[in-house]
Scaffold this active site. Structure first.
Site, mmCIF file in Angstrom:
data_model
loop_
_atom_site.group_PDB
_atom_site.id
_atom_site.type_symbol
_atom_site.label_atom_id
_atom_site.label_comp_id
_atom_site.label_asym_id
_atom_site.label_seq_id
_atom_site.Cartn_x
_atom_site.Cartn_y
_atom_site.Cartn_z
ATOM 1 N N ASP A 43 -8.616 6.521 -66.041
ATOM 2 C CA ASP A 43 -7.967 7.733 -65.240
ATOM 3 C C ASP A 43 -7.588 8.804 -66.050
ATOM 4 O O ASP A 43 -6.656 8.702 -67.157
ATOM 5 C CB ASP A 43 -6.729 7.050 -64.469
ATOM 6 C CG ASP A 43 -6.277 8.043 -63.550
ATOM 7 O OD1 ASP A 43 -6.482 7.849 -62.473
ATOM 8 O OD2 ASP A 43 -5.355 9.012 -63.836
ATOM 9 N N HIS A 110 -4.624 15.950 -56.794
ATOM 10 C CA HIS A 110 -3.541 15.508 -57.724
ATOM 11 C C HIS A 110 -2.292 15.586 -56.835
ATOM 12 O O HIS A 110 -1.410 14.719 -57.056
ATOM 13 C CB HIS A 110 -3.603 16.232 -58.932
ATOM 14 C CG HIS A 110 -2.995 15.683 -59.908
ATOM 15 N ND1 HIS A 110 -3.317 15.751 -61.418
ATOM 16 C CD2 HIS A 110 -2.145 14.484 -59.945
ATOM 17 C CE1 HIS A 110 -2.498 15.173 -62.041
ATOM 18 N NE2 HIS A 110 -1.735 14.383 -61.381
#
Length: 288
Positions: A43, A110
């Site tokens: 990630d 995000h």
């Protein structure tokens, strides 16, 4: 490695390696070591400033034969200033270029700010084109997630949010289950805040299983069927964090951990005026 099946049928590793706050100069080696040790879910994000280095670690591991590209599940994320639809298209292509990849396994919006609907149109188009296998959001409240699912033809497969012993998100998990969106937990250790690694309840549970507090926390999240990200630059700690599939917490131990819930973020609330102001200033600073 245990897997979870997402609402589009794709399987995702349940435990992954995050590179947030790893300096760029250490990222390639850390990613390479994590893959070598056994991590398959990786990630990163545009705003972390280490996509290129993450890609270098991946390419080294593939070149040395530890994995194939198909073995890996690689994530990146779109920051606030890239949310307008055309910018989101460009950001996806830039992430692929920096990482040296033909496709991403997961791409997230995000933060819950900016033109998230324009960004989602770009993500869904990229998913149809095969550039992204899985798409989702990050740091969306349950209320925002429900709105987003209800107003989009394609629902997010993932919502990546803070979950740890101080902020357990039990009710949020119920809402996500109802709408078929998988929770992925960031900051499972709350960055050690409130002396988490010395908490007597977690330490006692660990002693019963001959496991560390960190391993207990990761196992607790896995038994809740959440996807979870852990981070370390030390190979021995990476290996320790991965060694959580050889024991099981009892229902009593799960209840003991539940008693630690403070029902509030260990960091910040994305919906407070002060925090929104901070994010807006960070976005403007990043654009300078």
């Amino acid at each position: 490695m245990q897997m979870v099946t997402l609402n589009n049928g794709v399987q995702m590793p349940q435990l992954g390696f995050g590179v947030y706050q790893i300096p760029a100069e250490e990222t390639a080696e850390s990613v390479y070591q994590a893959i070598k040790i056994g991590y398959r879910l990786l990630d990163t994000a545009i705003i972390y400033g280490n996509e290129t280095e993450t890609g270098l670690g991946i390419q080294r591991a593939i070149a040395e034969g530890f994995v194939t590209r198909e073995d890996l599940f690689i994530t990146s994320k779109l920051f606030i200033m890239e949310t307008p639809e055309m910018k989101a298209h460009q950001a996806i292509d830039l992430s692929l270029e920096k990482l040296g990849l033909d496709y991403l396994d997961l791409y997230l919006i995000h933060q819950p700010y900016g033109d998230v609907y324009g960004a989602w149109r770009a993500l869904t188009a990229a998913q149809k084109e095969g550039k992204l296998r899985v798409i989702g959001v990050s740091n969306f409240s349950s209320a925002k997630m429900i709105e987003f699912v209800s107003l989009n033809e394609v629902k997010p497969q993932i919502n990546q949010i803070e979950v740890n012993p101080w902020h357990q998100r039990v009710i949020d998990q119920e809402w996500h289950k109802k709408y078929g969106v998988q929770i992925e937990a960031w900051a499972p250790f709350a960055e050690g805040r409130q002396e988490l690694f010395h908490n007597p309840v977690l330490a006692e549970i660990g002693a019963r299983h001959q496991k560390s507090v960190g391993q207990v926390v990761l196992r607790w999240l896995i038994q809740r069927r959440l996807v979870v990200l852990a981070k370390s630059v030390h190979p021995e700690r990476m290996a320790e964090n991965l060694a959580v599939f050889d024991f099981e917490l009892t229902s009593k131990e799960m209840t003991e951990i539940a008693s630690l819930d403070q029902k509030g973020s260990a960091f910040f609330d994305h919906d407070t005026p002060e925090q929104v102001e901070w994010f807006m200033k960070r976005m403007l600073d990043t654009q300078k």
